[in-house]
Design a protein around this motif. Structure first.
Motif, short mmCIF file in Angstrom:
data_model
loop_
_atom_site.label_atom_id
_atom_site.label_comp_id
_atom_site.label_asym_id
_atom_site.label_seq_id
_atom_site.Cartn_x
_atom_site.Cartn_y
_atom_site.Cartn_z
N VAL A 292 -17.41 45.30 37.02
CA VAL A 292 -18.58 45.32 36.53
C VAL A 292 -19.22 43.55 36.20
O VAL A 292 -18.48 42.77 35.76
N PRO A 293 -20.35 43.31 36.88
CA PRO A 293 -20.87 41.93 36.85
C PRO A 293 -21.40 41.65 35.37
O PRO A 293 -22.31 42.62 34.93
N ILE A 294 -21.34 40.40 34.99
CA ILE A 294 -22.08 40.22 33.71
C ILE A 294 -23.48 40.13 34.18
O ILE A 294 -23.92 39.34 35.10
N PRO A 295 -24.60 40.72 33.56
CA PRO A 295 -25.85 40.78 33.96
C PRO A 295 -26.60 39.54 33.38
O PRO A 295 -26.06 38.70 32.65
N THR A 296 -27.82 39.20 34.08
CA THR A 296 -28.45 38.22 33.67
C THR A 296 -29.68 38.48 32.90
O THR A 296 -30.07 39.92 33.06
N ASP A 297 -30.55 37.62 32.01
CA ASP A 297 -31.50 38.09 31.25
C ASP A 297 -32.94 38.10 32.04
O ASP A 297 -32.83 37.32 33.19
N ALA A 298 -33.79 38.72 31.84
CA ALA A 298 -34.98 38.74 32.56
C ALA A 298 -35.38 37.50 32.89
O ALA A 298 -36.04 37.40 33.96
N THR A 299 -35.65 36.63 31.92
CA THR A 299 -36.38 35.27 32.03
C THR A 299 -35.68 34.42 33.28
O THR A 299 -36.33 34.04 34.18
N SER A 300 -34.22 34.38 33.32
CA SER A 300 -33.58 33.78 34.32
C SER A 300 -33.55 34.45 35.71
O SER A 300 -33.88 33.49 36.60
N TYR A 301 -33.75 35.73 35.65
CA TYR A 301 -33.82 36.41 36.94
C TYR A 301 -35.22 35.85 37.33
O TYR A 301 -35.25 35.88 38.64
N ALA A 302 -36.31 36.08 36.44
CA ALA A 302 -37.44 35.95 37.00
C ALA A 302 -37.72 34.53 37.74
O ALA A 302 -38.19 34.17 38.60
N LYS A 303 -37.01 33.60 37.28
CA LYS A 303 -37.02 32.06 37.57
C LYS A 303 -36.26 31.88 38.79
O LYS A 303 -36.91 31.24 39.61
N ARG A 304 -35.15 32.43 39.00
CA ARG A 304 -34.26 32.20 40.09
C ARG A 304 -34.48 33.36 41.41
O ARG A 304 -34.19 32.85 42.26
N GLY A 305 -34.82 34.61 40.93
CA GLY A 305 -34.92 35.29 41.79
C GLY A 305 -33.82 36.23 42.26
O GLY A 305 -33.61 37.12 43.14
N PHE A 306 -32.31 35.80 41.49
CA PHE A 306 -30.97 36.41 41.89
C PHE A 306 -30.19 36.27 40.59
O PHE A 306 -30.68 35.33 39.79
N ASN A 307 -29.34 37.36 40.65
CA ASN A 307 -28.33 37.15 39.56
C ASN A 307 -27.15 36.28 40.10
O ASN A 307 -26.55 36.74 41.18
N PRO A 308 -26.84 35.35 39.67
CA PRO A 308 -25.89 34.39 40.31
C PRO A 308 -24.43 34.93 40.59
O PRO A 308 -23.68 34.67 41.26
N VAL A 309 -24.07 35.71 39.41
CA VAL A 309 -22.83 36.65 39.27
C VAL A 309 -22.76 37.52 40.63
O VAL A 309 -21.89 37.68 41.14
#
Ligand SMILES: [Zn+2]
Ligand SMILES: [Zn+2]
Length: 226
Positions: free
Chosen positions: A121-138
């Motif tokens: 189970v990966p640790i999720p990213t919050d919506a703001t960081s996701y929108a900024k980066r475009g991916f979940n780094p984990v």
């Protein structure tokens, strides 16, 4: 090929064990010079994965487990969060260089193959960081290593205090919520995946969230850096 970290060309040298191994070959993404700058964690605190001379509980974990004896994480981290990794995470997470997601795939894959779990189970990213980066780094770090189960979601950041009951207000607000079938977790060995372990707060929140959903699951944690 070129090293993902320093961009210098290099060729992969294989050990005999790798040549004889029945599993598909792991392709090296970083050169030997960069590898030499990594600090693999060999002896560590069994609870938080911090590098140290003995494999006994570190003082922080001793203190924590005295208060919360049932909240054991057994975090395993591969490398010390040193200058090389700080630079890597700056480029990968802050600057959002998605190509770097592969740099440590072989290292993670090697460990994960040797320590299999039922669910990852990966640790999720919050919506703001996701929108900024475009991916979940984990997810980027682990999706080529193991099949991922996306059953944790990050709480929206501002939950109105007034709407919460007093007890909930006094506790640190839970960072995650469970979004899935609790039945898939029951009696399973779950490995929570994150990129860097710093205080353990994220992992403990995520673990508590899974344990509330399925009290009989076993949850351990893994990170690339500590
Ligand atoms: Zn390099
Ligand atoms: Zn520790």
């Amino acid at each position: 090929m070129n090293c993902l970290l320093c961009q210098q060309p290099f060729s992969q040298s294989l050990t005999l064990a790798e040549l004889l191994h029945w599993q598909p070959l792991l392709t090296e993404k970083i050169c030997s010079r960069c590898r030499q700058r990594l600090m693999p964690i060999t002896t560590a605190c069994p609870e938080c994965g911090r590098t140290q001379k003995t494999s006994e509980l570190c003082r922080d974990c001793q203190r924590w487990l005295e208060k919360q004896p049932r909240q054991q994480l057994h975090n395993h981290a591969l490398f010390v969060y040193n200058e090389l990794l700080q630079d890597f995470f700056k480029r990968y997470k802050s600057l959002g260089d998605y190509r770097l997601r592969d740099a440590f795939t072989t290292d993670c894959q090697r460990w994960l193959r040797q320590h299999p779990a039922d669910l990852y189970v990966p640790i999720p990213t919050d919506a703001t960081s996701y929108a900024k980066r475009g991916f979940n780094p984990v997810v980027g770090l682990y999706e080529d290593c193991v099949p991922l189960t996306f059953c944790l979601k990050k709480q929206p950041q501002k939950v109105k205090q007034a709407h919460k009951k007093r007890r909930a207000r006094l506790r640190t607000p839970q960072l995650f919520y469970f979004a899935g079938e609790a039945a898939i977790l029951n009696y399973k060995k779950i490995l929570l995946l994150d990129d860097i372990y710093t205080t353990g707060r994220t992992m403990r929140h995520a673990q508590a969230c899974l344990k509330i959903a399925a009290p009989d699951c076993q949850v351990h944690t893994f990170t690339l850096a500590r």
